[in-house]
Design a protein around this motif. Sequence first.
Motif, short mmCIF file in Angstrom:
data_model
loop_
_atom_site.label_atom_id
_atom_site.label_comp_id
_atom_site.label_asym_id
_atom_site.label_seq_id
_atom_site.Cartn_x
_atom_site.Cartn_y
_atom_site.Cartn_z
N ASN A 39 0.66 -1.29 -0.02
CA ASN A 39 -0.07 -0.12 -0.08
C ASN A 39 0.84 1.37 0.04
O ASN A 39 0.27 2.35 0.17
CB ASN A 39 -1.10 0.03 1.12
CG ASN A 39 -0.37 -0.10 2.37
OD1 ASN A 39 0.65 -0.17 2.64
ND2 ASN A 39 -1.20 -0.32 3.55
N GLY A 84 -9.02 1.96 8.73
CA GLY A 84 -8.47 1.51 7.45
C GLY A 84 -9.04 2.40 6.51
O GLY A 84 -9.61 1.95 5.27
N ILE A 133 -4.88 -2.28 13.41
CA ILE A 133 -5.79 -2.82 14.42
C ILE A 133 -5.56 -4.17 14.55
O ILE A 133 -6.06 -4.84 15.34
CB ILE A 133 -6.97 -2.79 13.51
CG1 ILE A 133 -8.46 -2.91 14.31
CG2 ILE A 133 -7.26 -3.51 12.44
CD1 ILE A 133 -8.46 -2.15 15.62
N GLY A 134 -4.57 -4.94 13.88
CA GLY A 134 -4.38 -6.40 14.22
C GLY A 134 -3.38 -6.11 15.49
O GLY A 134 -3.30 -7.47 16.15
N ARG A 136 -14.42 -0.50 5.94
CA ARG A 136 -14.91 -1.06 4.64
C ARG A 136 -13.53 -1.94 4.06
O ARG A 136 -12.58 -0.90 3.85
CB ARG A 136 -15.37 0.12 3.51
CG ARG A 136 -15.88 -0.68 2.37
CD ARG A 136 -16.40 0.27 1.46
NE ARG A 136 -15.51 1.34 0.97
CZ ARG A 136 -15.74 2.35 0.27
NH1 ARG A 136 -17.06 2.93 0.09
NH2 ARG A 136 -15.05 3.31 -0.30
N VAL A 160 -11.45 -3.90 5.37
CA VAL A 160 -10.18 -3.99 6.12
C VAL A 160 -10.10 -5.12 6.97
O VAL A 160 -9.16 -6.05 6.87
CB VAL A 160 -10.20 -2.77 7.15
CG1 VAL A 160 -9.12 -2.85 7.84
CG2 VAL A 160 -10.54 -1.50 6.46
C1 LIG Z 1 -9.14 -2.70 0.46
S1 LIG Z 1 -8.48 -1.24 1.07
C2 LIG Z 1 -9.91 -0.28 1.50
C3 LIG Z 1 -9.96 1.07 1.76
C4 LIG Z 1 -11.02 1.84 2.14
N1 LIG Z 1 -11.45 1.38 3.57
C5 LIG Z 1 -11.96 1.84 1.18
O1 LIG Z 1 -12.79 1.01 1.45
O2 LIG Z 1 -11.96 2.50 0.08
C6 LIG Z 1 -7.80 -1.68 2.74
C7 LIG Z 1 -7.35 -0.74 3.65
O3 LIG Z 1 -7.03 -1.07 4.87
C8 LIG Z 1 -5.70 -0.98 5.40
N2 LIG Z 1 -5.28 -1.89 6.41
C9 LIG Z 1 -4.99 -3.21 5.96
N3 LIG Z 1 -4.54 -3.92 7.12
C10 LIG Z 1 -4.84 -3.33 8.06
C11 LIG Z 1 -4.55 -2.96 9.47
N4 LIG Z 1 -4.01 -4.17 10.21
N5 LIG Z 1 -4.90 -1.83 10.15
C12 LIG Z 1 -5.34 -0.58 9.62
N6 LIG Z 1 -5.37 -0.65 8.42
C13 LIG Z 1 -5.29 -1.53 7.53
C14 LIG Z 1 -4.98 -0.86 4.23
O4 LIG Z 1 -3.77 -0.14 4.31
C15 LIG Z 1 -5.87 -0.24 3.13
O5 LIG Z 1 -5.97 1.08 3.10
#
Ligand SMILES: C[S@@+](CC[C@H](N)C(=O)[O-])C[C@H]1O[C@@H](n2cnc3c(N)ncnc32)[C@H](O)[C@@H]1O
Length: 265
Positions: A11, A50, A96-97, A112, A114
């Motif tokens: 990302n 996220g 968040i993990g 959404r 995430v």
């Molecule tokens: C598929 S994208 C969706 C982005 C946005 N929520 C949308 O729907 O337009 C997933 C997002 O989750 C974030 N993400 C993935 N794992 C995460 C974590 N453990 N904690 C926080 N953010 C996370 C990624 O960096 C990315 O921006």
Amino acid sequence: MSGTSGYAFDNTSELAGGRFDALETCYDPVTFARLADLGVGPGMRCLELGGGGGSVAGWLADRVGPTGSVLVTDLEPRWMDGLPGRANLRVVRHDIGAEELPEGDFDLIHARLVLLHVPERGAALDRLVRALRPGGLLVLDEFDCGWIPVLASPSPESAALFERMHDAVMGIITAAGADMRWGAHAYAALCRAGLTEVASATYAESWRGGSSGTRLHQVNIRQLAGRLVEKGLTQEQLDDCMRLLDDPDFAVNSYPLITTWGVRP
Ligand SMILES: C[S@@+](CC[C@H](N)C(=O)[O-])C[C@H]1O[C@@H](n2cnc3c(N)ncnc32)[C@H](O)[C@@H]1O
């Protein structure tokens, strides 16, 4: 994979921006309508988890107004650098993990696409529930990637190529710890996490070649190209599939977006 998060996509790559554009075009109207319908409004304290490109966080900040607030998190928050500044909106880097959140703080938590990517999604969900105030609302928009029939294709061979490519993409993301059917698993998980008034609604439509929806598939294929070749696909097949996804004679069902919500007692 980025860090230890389990997120299969890099990302920090410029391609991530293309993914967020496609997701926003395809799904923002659905998300905004659902959040409005669930009563999101002035004065609410919100967490957008996220946040990706930040469109939902920006919409929330406008919706809750000056008496409300929005905290938006992401593993890689730089895609929100371009968000217009708002006094009630704060962007932070957060995983968040692995990392805690303030407890009992939020009227609304929305995420959404995430938790499906987070290998520790059970612990993450418990953390989100604790971060809600009693009476607070959790809303998850998640895919069920298990049902995306090809609706039209220039030839049976091209439909088969798309399906093979998509299976390989899903295999790579799943190996990184994602649950690509999480949309269908979220309802039971919210009940297990102790939420009440749990309910869900599903949205899907057709995606024609050359649309924002098929662009999402293209971004995924482009970003995972090296690993798709390691899995036995050829560069020629990747190129053919990219062309197919631009072809208006091709259409595929969108990923069903299952919105599941519940209230902290
Ligand atoms: C598929 S994208 C969706 C982005 C946005 N929520 C949308 O729907 O337009 C997933 C997002 O989750 C974030 N993400 C993935 N794992 C995460 C974590 N453990 N904690 C926080 N953010 C996370 C990624 O960096 C990315 O921006």
